[in-house]
Design a protein around this motif. Structure first.
Motif, mmCIF file in Angstrom:
data_model
loop_
_atom_site.group_PDB
_atom_site.id
_atom_site.type_symbol
_atom_site.label_atom_id
_atom_site.label_comp_id
_atom_site.label_asym_id
_atom_site.label_seq_id
_atom_site.Cartn_x
_atom_site.Cartn_y
_atom_site.Cartn_z
ATOM 1 N N PRO A 19 63.710 15.345 40.910
ATOM 2 C CA PRO A 19 63.819 14.131 40.080
ATOM 3 C C PRO A 19 63.286 14.357 38.673
ATOM 4 C CG PRO A 19 62.892 13.609 42.234
ATOM 5 C CD PRO A 19 62.931 15.106 42.135
ATOM 6 N N LEU A 20 63.906 13.709 37.754
ATOM 7 C CA LEU A 20 63.619 13.774 36.324
ATOM 8 C C LEU A 20 63.849 15.170 35.763
ATOM 9 C CD1 LEU A 20 63.041 11.839 34.130
ATOM 10 C CD2 LEU A 20 60.601 12.206 34.397
ATOM 11 N N SER A 21 64.939 15.786 36.213
ATOM 12 C CA SER A 21 65.359 17.068 35.669
ATOM 13 C C SER A 21 66.724 16.895 35.022
ATOM 14 C CB SER A 21 65.413 18.140 36.764
ATOM 15 O OG SER A 21 66.387 17.802 37.740
ATOM 16 N N ARG A 22 67.036 17.833 34.147
ATOM 17 C CA ARG A 22 68.329 17.802 33.459
ATOM 18 C C ARG A 22 69.156 18.976 33.976
ATOM 19 N NH1 ARG A 22 70.730 20.098 28.863
ATOM 20 N NH2 ARG A 22 72.010 18.688 27.599
ATOM 21 N N VAL A 23 70.332 18.674 34.498
ATOM 22 C CA VAL A 23 71.210 19.708 35.039
ATOM 23 C C VAL A 23 72.402 19.865 34.091
ATOM 24 C CG1 VAL A 23 72.639 20.422 36.976
ATOM 25 C CG2 VAL A 23 70.492 19.198 37.396
ATOM 26 N N ALA A 24 72.594 21.080 33.599
ATOM 27 C CA ALA A 24 73.681 21.366 32.658
ATOM 28 C C ALA A 24 74.578 22.451 33.239
ATOM 29 C CB ALA A 24 73.128 21.803 31.312
ATOM 30 N N ALA A 25 75.872 22.168 33.334
ATOM 31 C CA ALA A 25 76.839 23.115 33.882
ATOM 32 C C ALA A 25 77.851 23.493 32.804
ATOM 33 C CB ALA A 25 77.557 22.516 35.086
ATOM 34 N N SER A 26 78.233 24.763 32.803
ATOM 35 C CA SER A 26 79.241 25.238 31.846
ATOM 36 C C SER A 26 79.843 26.521 32.407
ATOM 37 C CB SER A 26 78.624 25.497 30.469
ATOM 38 O OG SER A 26 77.631 26.505 30.551
ATOM 39 N N TYR A 27 80.826 27.046 31.692
ATOM 40 C CA TYR A 27 81.434 28.324 32.096
ATOM 41 C C TYR A 27 81.994 29.006 30.865
ATOM 42 C CZ TYR A 27 84.388 31.817 34.298
ATOM 43 O OH TYR A 27 84.968 33.010 34.664
ATOM 44 N N PRO A 49 83.423 23.585 28.389
ATOM 45 C CA PRO A 49 82.297 23.033 27.623
ATOM 46 C C PRO A 49 81.225 22.475 28.549
ATOM 47 C CG PRO A 49 84.406 22.262 26.753
ATOM 48 C CD PRO A 49 84.699 22.937 28.055
ATOM 49 N N GLU A 50 79.995 22.495 28.083
ATOM 50 C CA GLU A 50 78.862 22.046 28.903
ATOM 51 C C GLU A 50 78.967 20.563 29.257
ATOM 52 O OE1 GLU A 50 74.464 21.001 27.732
ATOM 53 O OE2 GLU A 50 74.603 23.186 28.023
ATOM 54 N N GLN A 51 78.688 20.272 30.512
ATOM 55 C CA GLN A 51 78.543 18.906 31.001
ATOM 56 C C GLN A 51 77.136 18.792 31.585
ATOM 57 O OE1 GLN A 51 81.105 16.623 30.600
ATOM 58 N NE2 GLN A 51 82.154 18.312 29.540
ATOM 59 N N HIS A 52 76.451 17.678 31.316
ATOM 60 C CA HIS A 52 75.078 17.582 31.808
ATOM 61 C C HIS A 52 74.774 16.171 32.292
ATOM 62 C CE1 HIS A 52 74.755 16.482 27.480
ATOM 63 N NE2 HIS A 52 73.943 15.550 27.961
ATOM 64 N N THR A 53 73.713 16.067 33.081
ATOM 65 C CA THR A 53 73.255 14.781 33.599
ATOM 66 C C THR A 53 71.761 14.857 33.841
ATOM 67 O OG1 THR A 53 73.603 13.099 35.309
ATOM 68 C CG2 THR A 53 73.644 15.387 36.024
ATOM 69 N N VAL A 54 71.099 13.712 33.777
ATOM 70 C CA VAL A 54 69.676 13.622 34.110
ATOM 71 C C VAL A 54 69.563 13.110 35.539
ATOM 72 C CG1 VAL A 54 67.478 12.510 33.587
ATOM 73 C CG2 VAL A 54 68.964 13.262 31.725
ATOM 74 N N VAL A 55 68.845 13.861 36.358
ATOM 75 C CA VAL A 55 68.715 13.530 37.776
ATOM 76 C C VAL A 55 67.473 12.683 37.994
ATOM 77 C CG1 VAL A 55 68.459 14.476 40.099
ATOM 78 C CG2 VAL A 55 69.844 15.675 38.402
ATOM 79 N N THR A 56 67.637 11.545 38.639
ATOM 80 C CA THR A 56 66.506 10.702 38.999
ATOM 81 C C THR A 56 66.357 10.681 40.512
ATOM 82 O OG1 THR A 56 67.944 8.746 38.926
ATOM 83 C CG2 THR A 56 66.718 9.281 36.931
ATOM 84 N N ALA A 57 65.383 9.920 41.002
ATOM 85 C CA ALA A 57 65.001 10.013 42.416
ATOM 86 C C ALA A 57 66.147 9.733 43.373
ATOM 87 C CB ALA A 57 63.836 9.060 42.691
#
Length: 325
Positions: free
Chosen positions: A174-182, A190-198
């Protein structure tokens, strides 16, 4: 009575000092309990553990279970990168939820974008008789699903991960930022990201695009195929998309050239790269002889053509197969 008044005064002063000392101690215990042993302290300790890349300790603090998901983000570089750039703007006052539980709001920012989430903790008793012990309420880690039908791997927080059948699910803190790209020589998403909560169950959808190098590689293959066709000395080169029909007799040499090469356009269909139909113009020159009069004249004609080609991209291997009816 007058002789004892100094003693009484001394006792009274002593009692007053004792009461003030006890009151000060109570206030000190209250503030120490609130600041050093409050639920906010556990949250800050957890976030520091994540920042240090200590996934095992973070799991222990959270009392969290790991779902059936890839664990690439739960330790070391992947974990450290997940909180890089995190700014905790405020850890708010605990909100009583009853049953010795509280919810603590946390206001945060990632790259200038602010948000608020909450952590639920419960009172687990006293420490040294005076100080509260707070623990995170046990829960399962949230997950992030990465979808990329045209890919079999991706970059996730700087870690290379696999995407079997173009999809995979990853556990995250929780409260981490996950960024995916290739990125590869021929494909890039292009990078896509989201902030993960509980309670997150997030999805990141990667849409890879053809790089300039891939388009150039395909264009070179198509041109080489057409140039090989122009080497034929026939009005209808075998296996080629252009030809010329005439009622006259044609003498050698017959020379073909490409007046306009096709423009390469790539699209995606069901996770596969597909070449749009290829359209161009070929020019033929020769000498033609009228069958009735025997008169000779130059033959100069342009013929439009269209054909398809199958494209296969496998890592750094690219194959283009022309398909001519």
């Amino acid at each position: 009575m007058q002789g004892t008044s100094p003693v009484i005064k001394a006792v009274a002063s002593w009692l007053l000092a004792l009461m003030l000392t006890i009151a000060a101690a109570v206030v000190a215990v209250y503030f120490v309990n609130a600041k050093a042993y409050g639920p906010e302290h556990q949250i800050r300790a957890y976030l520091q553990t994540v920042a240090d890349g200590e996934g095992g300790q973070a799991l222990g603090l959270l009392h969290a279970s790991v779902p059936e998901a890839n664990a690439a983000l739960l330790d070391n570089d992947g974990l450290r990168a997940s909180v890089k750039g995190l700014k905790v703007l405020e850890v708010g006052e605990p909100e009583d939820l009853g049953e010795d539980r509280v919810q603590v709001p946390v206001r945060y920012a990632y790259d200038g974008t602010e948000g608020t989430t909450g952590f639920v903790l419960e009172n687990a008793g006293k420490h040294w008789m005076f100080f509260d012990t707070w623990e995170f309420v046990p829960s399962a880690l949230p997950t992030v699903q990465v979808n990329a039908p045209a890919l079999r791997e991706a970059n996730l927080n700087g870690v290379r991960v696999t995407l079997p059948e173009g999809v995979n699910t990853f556990a995250a803190f929780p409260l981490s930022r996950v960024a995916a790209s290739y990125e590869s020589p021929y494909l890039a998403a292009p990078e896509q990201h989201t902030v993960v909560t509980a309670e997150s169950e997030e999805q990141l959808n990667l849409a890879p695009e053809a790089t300039k190098d891939l388009i150039s590689k395909v264009d070179t293959s198509i041109r080489a195929f057409l140039d090989e066709c122009t080497a034929a000395d026939r009005l209808a080169p075998p296996g080629c998309p252009f030809y010329h029909l005439t009622n006259n007799r044609v003498d050698q040499p017959i020379k073909w050239s490409i007046a306009q090469y096709p423009q390469v356009k790539l699209t995606q269909t069901e996770g596969r790269w597909v070449l749009s139909p290829l359209t161009g113009t070929a020019r033929v020159t020769a000498t033609q002889i009228d069958l009735f009069t025997g008169a000779k004249s130059p033959l100069v004609a342009e013929e439009g053509f269209t054909f398809n080609a199958a494209l296969r991209v496998d890592g750094e291997e690219v194959s283009v197969t022309p398909q001519v009816d």
